[in-house]
Design an enzyme around this catalytic site. Structure first.
Site, PDB file in Angstrom:
ATOM      1  CG  HIS A  74      39.268  33.077  43.583  1.00  0.00           C
ATOM      2  ND1 HIS A  74      39.970  33.222  44.746  1.00  0.00           N
ATOM      3  CD2 HIS A  74      38.977  34.335  43.165  1.00  0.00           C
ATOM      4  CE1 HIS A  74      40.089  34.510  45.037  1.00  0.00           C
ATOM      5  NE2 HIS A  74      39.507  35.209  44.091  1.00  0.00           N
ATOM      6  NE  ARG A  99      39.612  35.644  38.569  1.00  0.00           N
ATOM      7  CZ  ARG A  99      38.750  36.000  39.536  1.00  0.00           C
ATOM      8  NH1 ARG A  99      38.471  37.283  39.735  1.00  0.00           N
ATOM      9  NH2 ARG A  99      38.146  35.082  40.262  1.00  0.00           N
ATOM     10  CG  ASP A 113      53.558  30.364  24.739  1.00  0.00           C
ATOM     11  OD1 ASP A 113      53.274  31.262  23.927  1.00  0.00           O
ATOM     12  OD2 ASP A 113      54.701  30.216  25.211  1.00  0.00           O
ATOM     13  CD  GLN A 181      38.830  40.759  38.637  1.00  0.00           C
ATOM     14  OE1 GLN A 181      39.684  39.887  38.462  1.00  0.00           O
ATOM     15  NE2 GLN A 181      37.598  40.489  39.035  1.00  0.00           N
ATOM     16  CD  GLU A 183      40.174  41.829  41.992  1.00  0.00           C
ATOM     17  OE1 GLU A 183      39.169  41.210  42.344  1.00  0.00           O
ATOM     18  OE2 GLU A 183      41.136  41.281  41.419  1.00  0.00           O
ATOM     19  CB  ALA A 208      33.349  40.236  46.045  1.00  0.00           C
ATOM     20  CG  ASP A 209      38.677  40.540  46.131  1.00  0.00           C
ATOM     21  OD1 ASP A 209      38.530  40.096  47.281  1.00  0.00           O
ATOM     22  OD2 ASP A 209      39.126  39.855  45.197  1.00  0.00           O
TER      23      ASP A 209
END
Length: 309
Positions: A74, A99, A113, A181, A183, A208-209
């Site tokens: 995000h 993330r 990398d 994650q 979600e 939240a999701d």
């Protein structure tokens, strides 16, 4: 000259560069240190770097937080921005996690990398998706002993400190963590398969999701959502996999601490900036009117707002 350069490189390889411990190792160390302590184990505390600012990242890393999450999903960050935050925070004890925007083999390879050791993979809803994330972070095994999709280019990359980490390709599993994650309602249903996937280093719950997926958008405190979170925590603990959660509201963070989670993320750089800016301006305006007081309650981004669960 070329002989001297080769000898210098050989000396560097023999001396070696030691990479920082992984996030899983940090959790294990904290658990071990808490044994026999009166206060018991306290979850590792983390903060989001959502702005993409390396300055903000360094401030977070120097705050005393145990870890920070560099948000490539995000946040407004491409590879060069993630790299700058990794470099800016390298001098501090806080462990950086990155993330990635999606469970994508190419992006996972690129982020590894540039030197990320701890990855968070969003939207993992099945054991197959968890396996794909692990495969993307692994090199192929000796003599075809296992599948690995990660391209071998570490000698030219920051991941091995340009060839100065001894035996990096053979020991990469020791230096890389894959945290998935959960979600979504599918992730909850398949949590046992996800937690049991070889190579999954941790589970990060996104309430939240998850709430949106279950039909409760912007209401992660709904009893059904809380019960789903509790279910995932229990499954992860049974599997011996570190588990943590996003919990900006202090009361919510306390609740999950009582469930013995391993880590909790309690705020973000942008949230702290919004809160601090509103509080500073509001206090000045109240003082100017002869009514000094505390900042406005329920300001956008404050821990009291439902969306900051």
């Amino acid at each position: 000259m070329s002989h001297e350069i080769n000898r210098t490189m050989a000396d560097a390889r023999a001396r070696g560069v030691i990479l920082p411990p992984t996030f899983h190792q940090r959790v294990d160390e904290a658990r071990a240190a808490a044994e026999g302590q009166a206060d018991g184990f306290r979850p590792l505390v983390g903060l989001w770097n959502s702005s993409g600012s390396s300055v903000a990242g360094e401030i977070l890393a120097s705050s005393g937080a145990d870890f920070l999450i560099i948000d490539g999903e995000h946040g407004p960050m491409e590879l060069d921005g993630i790299l700058r935050v990794l470099q800016a925070t390298a001098a501090y004890p806080a462990t950086p996690l990155v993330r990635v925007p999606w469970n994508d083999t190419v992006r996972i390879k690129q982020v590894l990398d540039i030197g990320a050791q701890n990855l968070i993979i969003p939207k993992v809803g099945t054991g197959e998706q968890a396996r794909a994330a692990v495969d993307a972070a692994r090199y192929p095994g000796e003599k075809g002993g296992r599948y690995g999709a990660r391209g071998i280019g570490a000698a030219l990359a920051r991941s091995s400190r340009w060839g100065q980490v001894p035996e990096y390709v053979h020991q990469a599993d020791q230096h890389v963590n894959v945290i998935v994650q959960i979600e979504s309602s599918a992730g909850v249903e398949n949590a046992r398969d996800i937690a049991g996937t070889d190579g999954v280093s941790g589970i990060f719950i996104g309430p939240a999701d998850l709430a949106g997926s279950m039909g409760y958008p912007n209401n992660p405190g709904a009893p059904e959502v809380v019960a789903a979170v509790e279910q995932v925590i229990g499954i992860a603990q049974e599997a011996g996999v570190p588990v943590g959660i996003n919990a900006f509201a202090p009361a919510v963070a306390d609740r999950w601490r009582d469930h013995d989670v391993d880590f909790v993320v309690v705020s973000a750089d942008v949230t702290l900036m919004v809160q601090g800016a509103i509080a500073a301006v509001d206090r000045h305006r109240r003082w100017s009117k002869g009514h000094p007081g505390e900042p406005l309650e329920h300001a956008p981004g404050s821990p009291d707002t439902p969306a900051a669960y």
